[in-house]
Design a protein around this motif. Structure first.
Motif, PDB file in Angstrom:
ATOM      1  N   ILE A 222       6.213  -6.635 -18.355  1.00 35.89           N
ATOM      2  CA  ILE A 222       6.493  -6.198 -16.984  1.00 35.89           C
ATOM      3  C   ILE A 222       7.987  -5.943 -16.825  1.00 35.89           C
ATOM      4  CG2 ILE A 222       6.472  -6.913 -14.550  1.00 35.89           C
ATOM      5  CD1 ILE A 222       3.697  -6.292 -15.644  1.00 35.89           C
ATOM      6  N   ASP A 223       8.334  -4.767 -16.289  1.00 42.77           N
ATOM      7  CA  ASP A 223       9.738  -4.418 -16.092  1.00 42.77           C
ATOM      8  C   ASP A 223      10.127  -4.354 -14.617  1.00 42.77           C
ATOM      9  OD1 ASP A 223      12.353  -3.521 -17.046  1.00 42.77           O
ATOM     10  OD2 ASP A 223      11.804  -1.628 -16.113  1.00 42.77           O
ATOM     11  N   ALA A 224       9.145  -4.187 -13.724  1.00 42.38           N
ATOM     12  CA  ALA A 224       9.445  -4.098 -12.293  1.00 42.38           C
ATOM     13  C   ALA A 224       8.322  -4.759 -11.503  1.00 42.38           C
ATOM     14  CB  ALA A 224       9.598  -2.646 -11.858  1.00 42.38           C
ATOM     15  N   ALA A 225       8.687  -5.396 -10.392  1.00 44.27           N
ATOM     16  CA  ALA A 225       7.695  -6.070  -9.556  1.00 44.27           C
ATOM     17  C   ALA A 225       8.061  -5.923  -8.091  1.00 44.27           C
ATOM     18  CB  ALA A 225       7.606  -7.555  -9.913  1.00 44.27           C
ATOM     19  N   ILE A 226       7.038  -5.738  -7.270  1.00 38.73           N
ATOM     20  CA  ILE A 226       7.231  -5.727  -5.819  1.00 38.73           C
ATOM     21  C   ILE A 226       7.299  -7.177  -5.372  1.00 38.73           C
ATOM     22  CG2 ILE A 226       6.149  -5.138  -3.616  1.00 38.73           C
ATOM     23  CD1 ILE A 226       4.883  -2.715  -5.132  1.00 38.73           C
ATOM     24  N   VAL A 227       8.367  -7.538  -4.665  1.00 43.24           N
ATOM     25  CA  VAL A 227       8.550  -8.927  -4.241  1.00 43.24           C
ATOM     26  C   VAL A 227       8.546  -9.086  -2.722  1.00 43.24           C
ATOM     27  CG1 VAL A 227       9.726  -9.647  -6.354  1.00 43.24           C
ATOM     28  CG2 VAL A 227      11.081  -8.747  -4.451  1.00 43.24           C
ATOM     29  N   GLY A 228       8.434  -7.989  -1.993  1.00 46.38           N
ATOM     30  CA  GLY A 228       8.374  -8.078  -0.536  1.00 46.38           C
ATOM     31  C   GLY A 228       7.972  -6.754   0.083  1.00 46.38           C
ATOM     32  N   ILE A 229       7.279  -6.826   1.215  1.00 40.80           N
ATOM     33  CA  ILE A 229       6.955  -5.642   2.006  1.00 40.80           C
ATOM     34  C   ILE A 229       7.898  -5.639   3.192  1.00 40.80           C
ATOM     35  CG2 ILE A 229       5.188  -4.475   3.382  1.00 40.80           C
ATOM     36  CD1 ILE A 229       3.076  -5.867   1.591  1.00 40.80           C
TER      37      ILE A 229
ATOM     38  N   PRO B 211      13.769 -10.990 -14.088  1.00 41.23           N
ATOM     39  CA  PRO B 211      13.214 -11.614 -12.869  1.00 41.23           C
ATOM     40  C   PRO B 211      11.788 -11.141 -12.574  1.00 41.23           C
ATOM     41  CG  PRO B 211      15.470 -10.944 -12.469  1.00 41.23           C
ATOM     42  CD  PRO B 211      15.072 -10.359 -13.800  1.00 41.23           C
ATOM     43  N   ALA B 212      11.493  -9.882 -12.830  1.00 35.37           N
ATOM     44  CA  ALA B 212      10.130  -9.368 -12.620  1.00 35.37           C
ATOM     45  C   ALA B 212       9.171  -9.993 -13.613  1.00 35.37           C
ATOM     46  CB  ALA B 212      10.116  -7.846 -12.757  1.00 35.37           C
ATOM     47  N   GLN B 213       9.594 -10.103 -14.846  1.00 39.23           N
ATOM     48  CA  GLN B 213       8.753 -10.664 -15.907  1.00 39.23           C
ATOM     49  C   GLN B 213       8.404 -12.121 -15.636  1.00 39.23           C
ATOM     50  OE1 GLN B 213      10.567 -11.022 -19.803  1.00 39.23           O
ATOM     51  NE2 GLN B 213       8.794 -10.012 -20.689  1.00 39.23           N
TER      52      GLN B 213
ATOM     53  N   GLY C  30       0.820  -1.205   0.000  1.00 42.96           N
ATOM     54  CA  GLY C  30       0.000   0.000   0.000  1.00 42.96           C
ATOM     55  C   GLY C  30       0.853   1.254   0.000  1.00 42.96           C
ATOM     56  N   ILE C  31       0.218   2.366  -0.307  1.00 46.60           N
ATOM     57  CA  ILE C  31       0.919   3.641  -0.342  1.00 46.60           C
ATOM     58  C   ILE C  31       1.527   3.932   1.023  1.00 46.60           C
ATOM     59  CG2 ILE C  31       0.602   6.143  -0.616  1.00 46.60           C
ATOM     60  CD1 ILE C  31      -1.475   5.505  -2.766  1.00 46.60           C
ATOM     61  N   GLY C  32       2.793   4.362   1.012  1.00 52.36           N
ATOM     62  CA  GLY C  32       3.526   4.680   2.236  1.00 52.36           C
ATOM     63  C   GLY C  32       4.389   3.539   2.749  1.00 52.36           C
ATOM     64  N   GLU C  33       4.171   2.325   2.231  1.00 51.43           N
ATOM     65  CA  GLU C  33       4.961   1.179   2.697  1.00 51.43           C
ATOM     66  C   GLU C  33       6.306   1.106   1.969  1.00 51.43           C
ATOM     67  OE1 GLU C  33       2.482  -2.334   4.381  1.00 51.43           O
ATOM     68  OE2 GLU C  33       1.841  -2.006   2.296  1.00 51.43           O
ATOM     69  N   PHE C  34       7.286   0.560   2.677  1.00 47.49           N
ATOM     70  CA  PHE C  34       8.593   0.299   2.089  1.00 47.49           C
ATOM     71  C   PHE C  34       8.579  -1.129   1.555  1.00 47.49           C
ATOM     72  CE2 PHE C  34       9.326   3.722   5.071  1.00 47.49           C
ATOM     73  CZ  PHE C  34      10.045   4.618   4.279  1.00 47.49           C
ATOM     74  N   VAL C  35       9.133  -1.306   0.354  1.00 48.44           N
ATOM     75  CA  VAL C  35       9.059  -2.589  -0.330  1.00 48.44           C
ATOM     76  C   VAL C  35      10.402  -2.946  -0.964  1.00 48.44           C
ATOM     77  CG1 VAL C  35       6.581  -2.411  -0.827  1.00 48.44           C
ATOM     78  CG2 VAL C  35       8.226  -1.472  -2.464  1.00 48.44           C
ATOM     79  N   LEU C  36      10.514  -4.214  -1.339  1.00 46.14           N
ATOM     80  CA  LEU C  36      11.625  -4.694  -2.161  1.00 46.14           C
ATOM     81  C   LEU C  36      11.095  -4.831  -3.575  1.00 46.14           C
ATOM     82  CD1 LEU C  36      13.013  -7.559   0.092  1.00 46.14           C
ATOM     83  CD2 LEU C  36      14.119  -5.370  -0.375  1.00 46.14           C
ATOM     84  N   ILE C  37      11.861  -4.334  -4.549  1.00 49.27           N
ATOM     85  CA  ILE C  37      11.454  -4.505  -5.934  1.00 49.27           C
ATOM     86  C   ILE C  37      12.563  -5.187  -6.719  1.00 49.27           C
ATOM     87  CG2 ILE C  37       9.855  -2.562  -5.965  1.00 49.27           C
ATOM     88  CD1 ILE C  37      11.976  -0.954  -7.455  1.00 49.27           C
ATOM     89  N   THR C  38      12.150  -5.893  -7.741  1.00 50.40           N
ATOM     90  CA  THR C  38      13.084  -6.498  -8.682  1.00 50.40           C
ATOM     91  C   THR C  38      12.728  -5.965 -10.061  1.00 50.40           C
ATOM     92  OG1 THR C  38      14.120  -8.560  -9.407  1.00 50.40           O
ATOM     93  CG2 THR C  38      11.737  -8.590  -9.135  1.00 50.40           C
ATOM     94  N   GLN C  39      13.721  -5.922 -10.947  1.00 56.04           N
ATOM     95  CA  GLN C  39      13.495  -5.367 -12.275  1.00 56.04           C
ATOM     96  C   GLN C  39      13.972  -6.317 -13.357  1.00 56.04           C
ATOM     97  OE1 GLN C  39      15.496  -1.433 -11.228  1.00 56.04           O
ATOM     98  NE2 GLN C  39      13.852  -0.767 -12.594  1.00 56.04           N
TER      99      GLN C  39
END
Length: 93
Positions: free
Chosen positions: A74-81, A62-64, A50-59
């Motif tokens: 897809i070029d980027a994906a959230i993989v963890g909060i 691996p995201a695809q 959600g908005i305001g949360e810190f996350v891990l992203i991959t690009q």
């Protein structure tokens, strides 16, 4: 992977094949002091960040690979909060 903060949402009714039913969020990469670095980007979110949360992203590929259609644009994906992180003697919640 990169650290990022969720700063917004993207609504798009019309999407390319492979992106159906995928929630998109705007994320701002950050450094370990939670300062913005680089440009914000749109990232796929399947884990409910959600908005305001810190996350891990991959690009990139691996995201695809996280989508059902391995050829989706897809070029980027959230993989963890992130609950918290610690650097040396500093900790961040």
């Amino acid at each position: 992977m990169l650290l990022a903060k969720v700063v917004g949402s993207v609504w798009a009714i019309q999407k390319e094949k492979g992106m159906e039913n995928i929630k998109l969020l705007i994320v701002q990469p950050i450094n370990t002091r939670k300062e913005a670095v680089g440009n914000a980007l749109a990232a796929m979110d399947r884990i409910g960040a959600g908005i305001g949360e810190f996350v891990l992203i991959t690009q990139g590929s691996p995201a695809q690979k996280l989508t059902a259609d391995k050829n989706s644009p897809i070029d980027a994906a959230i993989v963890g909060i992130i609950d918290s992180f610690e650097i040396g003697l500093q900790s961040s919640n």
